[in-house]
Write a protein that holds these residues in place. Structure first.
Motif, mmCIF file in Angstrom:
data_model
loop_
_atom_site.group_PDB
_atom_site.id
_atom_site.type_symbol
_atom_site.label_atom_id
_atom_site.label_comp_id
_atom_site.label_asym_id
_atom_site.label_seq_id
_atom_site.Cartn_x
_atom_site.Cartn_y
_atom_site.Cartn_z
ATOM 1 N N ARG A 261 4.711 -19.639 -54.977
ATOM 2 C CA ARG A 261 4.306 -19.357 -53.598
ATOM 3 C C ARG A 261 4.980 -20.328 -52.631
ATOM 4 O O ARG A 261 5.456 -19.949 -51.546
ATOM 5 C CB ARG A 261 2.784 -19.454 -53.472
ATOM 6 C CG ARG A 261 2.232 -19.170 -52.077
ATOM 7 C CD ARG A 261 2.525 -17.727 -51.629
ATOM 8 N NE ARG A 261 2.031 -17.469 -50.294
ATOM 9 C CZ ARG A 261 0.878 -16.832 -50.020
ATOM 10 N NH1 ARG A 261 0.123 -16.402 -51.032
ATOM 11 N NH2 ARG A 261 0.507 -16.608 -48.786
ATOM 12 N N LEU A 262 5.060 -21.610 -53.009
ATOM 13 C CA LEU A 262 5.716 -22.610 -52.165
ATOM 14 C C LEU A 262 7.180 -22.256 -51.926
ATOM 15 O O LEU A 262 7.671 -22.302 -50.784
ATOM 16 C CB LEU A 262 5.598 -23.984 -52.828
ATOM 17 C CG LEU A 262 6.295 -25.159 -52.114
ATOM 18 C CD1 LEU A 262 5.651 -25.419 -50.764
ATOM 19 C CD2 LEU A 262 6.240 -26.415 -52.989
ATOM 20 N N LYS B 79 8.629 -19.298 -52.266
ATOM 21 C CA LYS B 79 8.732 -18.044 -51.511
ATOM 22 C C LYS B 79 8.388 -18.274 -50.037
ATOM 23 O O LYS B 79 8.980 -17.649 -49.138
ATOM 24 C CB LYS B 79 7.808 -16.993 -52.122
ATOM 25 C CG LYS B 79 8.317 -16.374 -53.426
ATOM 26 C CD LYS B 79 9.606 -15.594 -53.182
ATOM 27 C CE LYS B 79 9.973 -14.699 -54.360
ATOM 28 N NZ LYS B 79 9.209 -13.461 -54.429
ATOM 29 N N ASN B 80 7.431 -19.166 -49.782
ATOM 30 C CA ASN B 80 7.108 -19.498 -48.384
ATOM 31 C C ASN B 80 8.311 -20.119 -47.682
ATOM 32 O O ASN B 80 8.622 -19.787 -46.533
ATOM 33 C CB ASN B 80 5.937 -20.482 -48.335
ATOM 34 C CG ASN B 80 4.596 -19.843 -48.637
ATOM 35 O OD1 ASN B 80 4.478 -18.627 -48.708
ATOM 36 N ND2 ASN B 80 3.577 -20.673 -48.821
ATOM 37 N N TYR B 81 8.979 -21.039 -48.381
ATOM 38 C CA TYR B 81 10.167 -21.681 -47.809
ATOM 39 C C TYR B 81 11.234 -20.627 -47.498
ATOM 40 O O TYR B 81 11.808 -20.598 -46.399
ATOM 41 C CB TYR B 81 10.718 -22.729 -48.772
ATOM 42 C CG TYR B 81 11.996 -23.373 -48.286
ATOM 43 C CD1 TYR B 81 11.965 -24.546 -47.544
ATOM 44 C CD2 TYR B 81 13.245 -22.803 -48.549
ATOM 45 C CE1 TYR B 81 13.134 -25.135 -47.066
ATOM 46 C CE2 TYR B 81 14.419 -23.381 -48.078
ATOM 47 C CZ TYR B 81 14.349 -24.546 -47.343
ATOM 48 O OH TYR B 81 15.516 -25.107 -46.868
ATOM 49 N N ALA C 34 10.961 -17.346 -47.139
ATOM 50 C CA ALA C 34 10.558 -16.370 -46.130
ATOM 51 C C ALA C 34 10.660 -16.958 -44.724
ATOM 52 O O ALA C 34 11.122 -16.288 -43.790
ATOM 53 C CB ALA C 34 9.129 -15.902 -46.407
ATOM 54 N N TRP C 35 10.230 -18.213 -44.573
ATOM 55 C CA TRP C 35 10.288 -18.838 -43.249
ATOM 56 C C TRP C 35 11.735 -18.950 -42.782
ATOM 57 O O TRP C 35 12.052 -18.634 -41.627
ATOM 58 C CB TRP C 35 9.650 -20.232 -43.291
ATOM 59 C CG TRP C 35 9.529 -20.859 -41.927
ATOM 60 C CD1 TRP C 35 8.441 -20.818 -41.106
ATOM 61 C CD2 TRP C 35 10.544 -21.601 -41.224
ATOM 62 N NE1 TRP C 35 8.713 -21.491 -39.933
ATOM 63 C CE2 TRP C 35 9.988 -21.982 -39.977
ATOM 64 C CE3 TRP C 35 11.845 -21.981 -41.531
ATOM 65 C CZ2 TRP C 35 10.707 -22.730 -39.039
ATOM 66 C CZ3 TRP C 35 12.559 -22.719 -40.592
ATOM 67 C CH2 TRP C 35 11.993 -23.084 -39.360
ATOM 68 N N ALA D 131 3.216 -23.104 -42.693
ATOM 69 C CA ALA D 131 3.823 -21.931 -43.330
ATOM 70 C C ALA D 131 4.223 -22.243 -44.770
ATOM 71 O O ALA D 131 4.087 -21.399 -45.665
ATOM 72 C CB ALA D 131 5.029 -21.466 -42.530
ATOM 73 N N LEU D 132 4.739 -23.452 -45.017
ATOM 74 C CA LEU D 132 5.114 -23.827 -46.383
ATOM 75 C C LEU D 132 3.905 -23.877 -47.301
ATOM 76 O O LEU D 132 3.964 -23.466 -48.469
ATOM 77 C CB LEU D 132 5.805 -25.195 -46.393
ATOM 78 C CG LEU D 132 7.178 -25.327 -45.749
ATOM 79 C CD1 LEU D 132 7.752 -26.717 -46.022
ATOM 80 C CD2 LEU D 132 8.138 -24.259 -46.238
ATOM 81 N N ASN D 133 2.783 -24.371 -46.797
ATOM 82 C CA ASN D 133 1.595 -24.597 -47.630
ATOM 83 C C ASN D 133 0.645 -23.407 -47.638
ATOM 84 O O ASN D 133 -0.386 -23.435 -48.308
ATOM 85 C CB ASN D 133 0.855 -25.846 -47.139
ATOM 86 C CG ASN D 133 0.046 -26.517 -48.232
ATOM 87 O OD1 ASN D 133 0.189 -26.211 -49.417
ATOM 88 N ND2 ASN D 133 -0.827 -27.438 -47.840
ATOM 89 N N ASP D 134 0.989 -22.356 -46.918
ATOM 90 C CA ASP D 134 0.128 -21.177 -46.828
ATOM 91 C C ASP D 134 -0.060 -20.539 -48.212
ATOM 92 O O ASP D 134 0.901 -20.166 -48.873
ATOM 93 C CB ASP D 134 0.753 -20.149 -45.874
ATOM 94 C CG ASP D 134 -0.107 -18.908 -45.738
ATOM 95 O OD1 ASP D 134 -1.337 -19.048 -45.632
ATOM 96 O OD2 ASP D 134 0.458 -17.791 -45.762
ATOM 97 N N ASN E 151 15.334 -14.351 -48.938
ATOM 98 C CA ASN E 151 14.369 -15.101 -49.734
ATOM 99 C C ASN E 151 14.711 -15.086 -51.219
ATOM 100 O O ASN E 151 15.389 -14.179 -51.719
ATOM 101 C CB ASN E 151 12.967 -14.512 -49.523
ATOM 102 C CG ASN E 151 11.858 -15.475 -49.900
ATOM 103 O OD1 ASN E 151 12.107 -16.573 -50.396
ATOM 104 N ND2 ASN E 151 10.621 -15.068 -49.664
#
Length: 544
Positions: free
Chosen positions: A277-278, A280-282, A284-285, A336-339, A393
């Motif tokens: 998730r971390l 993928k968050n990076y 995606a942002w 956003a990274l930690n979401d 991503n």
């Protein structure tokens, strides 16, 4: 001010034999220090105590055994040194800061190393209306001189001791690039000492002026890589949107103040789902904010994804603090990274005082960031590096490959890591063929890196890095695809494996991975300025 076009288009033709001085050089004899002309650098042979230091760069894996090293102290010195080597038919390599990741400068085939580290002035040239920087100038000195003298800067790299020579020729990227593009987007002119088909040595100056007959030589140095076309003895920088005649208006200005934040995520708090998730968050942002008009182009981040043995993952973020909503931009990014990950953020061991964001003068922050990573700045280590520019991503397969390799309990070297660098922003506001730096649609850049000190550990550490890279790009033949999820490699992170079909099974030539559609044009420049392929190495441009 005199017309830059008038001044710069002149060619100086220098030819002749090595002469008496050249004979001493070719024999590898070092001249007596008391009688050396200050404009002429010393010649250092195997018996000189300085020889061992100068036969290798920062990466101790690669060591040369040249007949001599010639320290270059002026353009005329470069001419005489090159003429002597060319007349004797010696294989030459070129070095400025010594940060080349692979064996382009230091390898067993090299007979003469021309070292430009002493050619390091930074000044303003009123005749050209541009800032003149010599190739041996280190980035930290460039920043200090430009900013203290005129309040200007270049959007160049983080590593403080990198030399301008290779950094500029390969494109040049840093924490200000999302806001101010690449270094080469500010390159106005270049001075190069070349060797023609008849062995004649000459000085050529080339500018970005459309009317300059040497313009293609300028273009070749806007991302065509180092050591390809000749000896760069000077770069001149002026931003394309510069106005007036004041020096302070000729180059980009950095923010007077930046907002700096450094936090760490502990591996102990991550399982595979949270790590995925971390990542993928990076991804995606950065994909969502890679366009030039993103309100986040004022923000740039470096994420150090270390192996589990290193203990954690570091997130360093810098924001232009002069932007009214700088604090919110930073908070939004970190959130956003930690979401969906929901881990506690800890202070980074190297910069614990920045666990809570602080404002700093830009120059002070630049000094701090450039000198804070003890491992990266250690000049005694052996290393291996690989790169990729990423447009979209991470895929599920890529994230799984990262997790498997980074958490392998059998691999315990704590100095193995993957760096993620924010890219895009205004870098992507330039046409792929406007400069030789062709990757102009990427969201972030990856550096796969491994560092160690024991030569006996070469095999295991190389195998780990190669295995990670092969697994990460398994779907595209062990190399980043072009114009898809990825977009090839970054030439300043040169990797000779990309020219080896044992590792690059993608079917895409290494030249295309680094230069995309610009390679044929680079070949034509090579054919014109170095038709005999005098300047060559394992990843050099081949003449057309």
């Amino acid at each position: 001010m005199k017309s830059p076009g008038h001044r710069i288009n002149r060619r100086v033709l220098l030819s002749g034999t090595a002469g008496v001085g050249g004979a001493a050089v070719l024999a590898g004899a070092a001249p007596a220090a008391a009688h050396v002309d200050p404009a002429t650098g010393p010649t250092i042979g195997p018996a000189d105590p300085r020889y061992a230091l100068l036969t290798t760069g920062n990466n101790q894996r690669f060591v040369a055994r040249p007949e001599y090293i010639r320290m270059i102290h002026s353009t005329e010195d470069a001419v005489s040194a090159l003429r002597a080597a060319a007349t004797a038919g010696k294989r030459v390599s070129v070095r400025s800061g010594g940060h080349c990741f692979t064996d382009l400068a230091c390898n067993p085939d090299v007979q003469v190393i021309l070292d430009f580290s002493d050619l390091n002035s930074v000044d303003y040239d009123p005749e050209l209306g541009a800032f003149a920087i010599q190739p041996g100038a280190r980035l930290i000195n460039i920043y200090e001189k430009l900013y203290k003298g005129w309040g200007v800067a270049l959007p160049a790299g983080v590593c403080y001791s990198v030399g301008a020579g290779g950094h500029v020729a390969g494109g040049g990227y840093g924490l200000l690039s999302r806001q101010h593009r690449l270094v080469v987007d500010h390159l106005y002119a270049v001075e190069v000492v070349t060797v023609d088909a008849g062995g004649r040595v000459r000085i050529v100056r080339a500018t970005r002026e459309i009317t300059d007959p040497n313009r293609e030589l300028w273009w070749a140095h806007t991302g065509g890589g180092g050591g390809n076309f000749g000896l760069v003895t000077k770069y001149w920088f002026r931003s394309p949107d510069a106005t007036g005649s004041s020096p302070a208006a000729q180059l980009m200005s950095p923010p007077s103040e930046v907002l700096l934040n450094a936090v760490a995520i502990r591996w102990a708090d991550l399982d595979q789902a949270k790590f995925s998730r971390l990542m993928k968050n990076y991804g995606a942002w950065h994909e969502a904010n890679s366009s030039p008009d993103s309100p986040y182009h004022y923000l740039s981040s470096i994420v150090n994804v270390g192996v589990r043995a290193a203990g954690g993952i570091g997130v360093l973020t810098q924001v232009d603090a002069t932007v009214p909503n700088a604090d919110q931009l930073l908070k939004d990014y970190v959130a956003a990274l930690n979401d969906g990950v929901g881990v506690q953020l800890y202070p980074q061991p190297a910069m614990p005082q920045f666990a809570t964001a602080r404002r700093l003068p830009w120059m002070r922050a630049t000094r701090l960031i450039g000198t804070s990573n003890v491992t990266v700045n250690d000049p005694t280590l052996r290393a291996a590096h690989k790169s990729a520019l990423i447009r979209r991503n991470f895929t599920d397969q890529q994230v799984a490959a990262l997790y498997t390799r980074l958490t392998d309990p059998a691999y315990t070297n704590p100095r193995a890591m993957v760096f993620l660098f924010s890219y895009g922003g205004r870098i992507n506001d330039v046409s792929p063929d406007a400069t030789a730096s062709a990757q102009r649609s990427s969201a972030f850049k990856m550096l796969f890196q491994n560092l160690w000190d024991d030569p006996g550990q070469d095999a295991v550490n190389l195998a780990w890095l190669r295995g990670l890279y092969a697994d990460f790009f398994a779907a595209t033949g062990g190399a980043p695809e072009l114009d898809g999820q990825a977009d090839g490699c970054y030439i300043n992170y040169a990797d000779a494996d990309m020219a080896d079909p044992a590792f690059n099974t993608s079917g895409v030539p290494w030249q295309t991975l680094y230069y995309k559609g610009n390679y044929a044009r680079l070949q034509r420049a090579k054919q014109k300025w170095d038709p005999s392929n005098f300047f060559r190495h394992s990843l050099s441009i081949r003449p057309a």
